[in-house]
Design an enzyme around this catalytic site. Structure first.
Site, PDB file in Angstrom:
ATOM      1  N   TYR A  91       0.839  -1.195   0.000  1.00  0.00           N
ATOM      2  CA  TYR A  91       0.000   0.000   0.000  1.00  0.00           C
ATOM      3  C   TYR A  91       0.876   1.247   0.000  1.00  0.00           C
ATOM      4  O   TYR A  91       0.579   2.225  -0.684  1.00  0.00           O
ATOM      5  CB  TYR A  91      -0.932  -0.007   1.213  1.00  0.00           C
ATOM      6  CG  TYR A  91      -1.963  -1.102   1.142  1.00  0.00           C
ATOM      7  CD1 TYR A  91      -3.121  -0.941   0.398  1.00  0.00           C
ATOM      8  CD2 TYR A  91      -1.773  -2.315   1.806  1.00  0.00           C
ATOM      9  CE1 TYR A  91      -4.069  -1.956   0.323  1.00  0.00           C
ATOM     10  CE2 TYR A  91      -2.703  -3.327   1.724  1.00  0.00           C
ATOM     11  CZ  TYR A  91      -3.854  -3.135   0.980  1.00  0.00           C
ATOM     12  OH  TYR A  91      -4.791  -4.145   0.893  1.00  0.00           O
TER      13      TYR A  91
ATOM     14  N   ASN B 237     -12.353  -0.787  -5.166  1.00  0.00           N
ATOM     15  CA  ASN B 237     -12.116  -1.100  -6.578  1.00  0.00           C
ATOM     16  C   ASN B 237     -13.312  -1.868  -7.147  1.00  0.00           C
ATOM     17  O   ASN B 237     -13.591  -2.976  -6.704  1.00  0.00           O
ATOM     18  CB  ASN B 237     -10.834  -1.934  -6.712  1.00  0.00           C
ATOM     19  CG  ASN B 237     -10.622  -2.476  -8.102  1.00  0.00           C
ATOM     20  OD1 ASN B 237     -11.154  -1.968  -9.073  1.00  0.00           O
ATOM     21  ND2 ASN B 237      -9.840  -3.535  -8.193  1.00  0.00           N
TER      22      ASN B 237
ATOM     23  N   CYS C 269      -6.250  -5.258  -7.754  1.00  0.00           N
ATOM     24  CA  CYS C 269      -6.085  -4.920  -6.342  1.00  0.00           C
ATOM     25  C   CYS C 269      -5.590  -6.125  -5.538  1.00  0.00           C
ATOM     26  O   CYS C 269      -5.035  -5.958  -4.454  1.00  0.00           O
ATOM     27  CB  CYS C 269      -7.371  -4.348  -5.761  1.00  0.00           C
ATOM     28  SG  CYS C 269      -8.806  -5.405  -5.925  1.00  0.00           S
ATOM     29  N   HIS C 270      -5.747  -7.331  -6.083  1.00  0.00           N
ATOM     30  CA  HIS C 270      -5.245  -8.528  -5.398  1.00  0.00           C
ATOM     31  C   HIS C 270      -3.724  -8.538  -5.326  1.00  0.00           C
ATOM     32  O   HIS C 270      -3.149  -9.252  -4.519  1.00  0.00           O
ATOM     33  CB  HIS C 270      -5.764  -9.797  -6.080  1.00  0.00           C
ATOM     34  CG  HIS C 270      -5.322  -9.965  -7.496  1.00  0.00           C
ATOM     35  ND1 HIS C 270      -5.959  -9.325  -8.545  1.00  0.00           N
ATOM     36  CD2 HIS C 270      -4.307 -10.680  -8.048  1.00  0.00           C
ATOM     37  CE1 HIS C 270      -5.353  -9.653  -9.673  1.00  0.00           C
ATOM     38  NE2 HIS C 270      -4.344 -10.472  -9.402  1.00  0.00           N
TER      39      HIS C 270
ATOM     40  N   GLU D 256      -0.831 -16.496 -10.328  1.00  0.00           N
ATOM     41  CA  GLU D 256       0.224 -15.687 -10.941  1.00  0.00           C
ATOM     42  C   GLU D 256       1.597 -16.086 -10.409  1.00  0.00           C
ATOM     43  O   GLU D 256       2.597 -15.468 -10.746  1.00  0.00           O
ATOM     44  CB  GLU D 256      -0.050 -14.203 -10.686  1.00  0.00           C
ATOM     45  CG  GLU D 256      -1.322 -13.711 -11.359  1.00  0.00           C
ATOM     46  CD  GLU D 256      -1.563 -12.232 -11.169  1.00  0.00           C
ATOM     47  OE1 GLU D 256      -0.633 -11.483 -10.807  1.00  0.00           O
ATOM     48  OE2 GLU D 256      -2.706 -11.800 -11.403  1.00  0.00           O
TER      49      GLU D 256
END
Length: 154
Positions: A90, A113, A121-122, A148
């Site tokens: 953040y 979001n 945002c993940h 990912e």
């Protein structure tokens, strides 16, 4: 006119919302307003999300128009700059938008979001590398990061 359509996915039910030829929301909890209609843009978004879930897509090519404040849109734009397979804190997002003291506000914007996964945002985690906050649930955030192949601390 706002159109929405809901699909079952590997993450559960996801609703896609289009208005004026742009996506305004992709969410797991949508109160249905507008017309239930599977538009070409919604179909394209679902196809791209399905490709992402299969590991075949790393970037989305969709017309987006998330609704929010100027600050929220700054944060969401910064989220789009986080490469696939990487994370940011953040604090790093606050610094990226030129407001390094706005860490908590960045967290709130991240929480608001409206475009799940497409605006990633993940990929935002705590400064200590741990998973924190995700509107769809931390289990889903962990799933997306593992998809990912991001290394995370619990």
């Amino acid at each position: 006119m706002q159109c929405y359509y809901q699909y079952d996915t590997i993450l559960g039910s996801i609703t896609f919302v289009e208005e004026g030829g742009t996506l305004v929301a992709i969410t797991t909890h949508y109160s249905c307003e507008g017309v239930e209609q599977e538009t070409p843009l919604i179909q394209k978004a679902f196809l791209q999300l399905s490709e992402y879930f299969r590991g075949e897509r790393r970037k989305f090519d969709l017309s987006l128009n998330p609704r929010g404040t100027v600050f929220q849109k700054q944060v969401w734009k910064a989220l789009l700059e986080i490469p696939y397979g990487e994370t940011r804190s953040y604090k790093q997002i606050a610094e990226a938008i030129g407001n390094p003291k706005a860490v908590r506000a960045v967290g709130m914007a991240n929480n608001r979001n409206p475009l799940l996964i497409v605006v990633p945002c993940h990929r935002v985690i705590g400064a200590n590398g741990k998973l924190v906050g995700y509107g769809a649930g931390l289990d889903k955030k962990e799933f997306l990061l593992r998809l990912e192949k991001v290394s995370i601390s619990k």
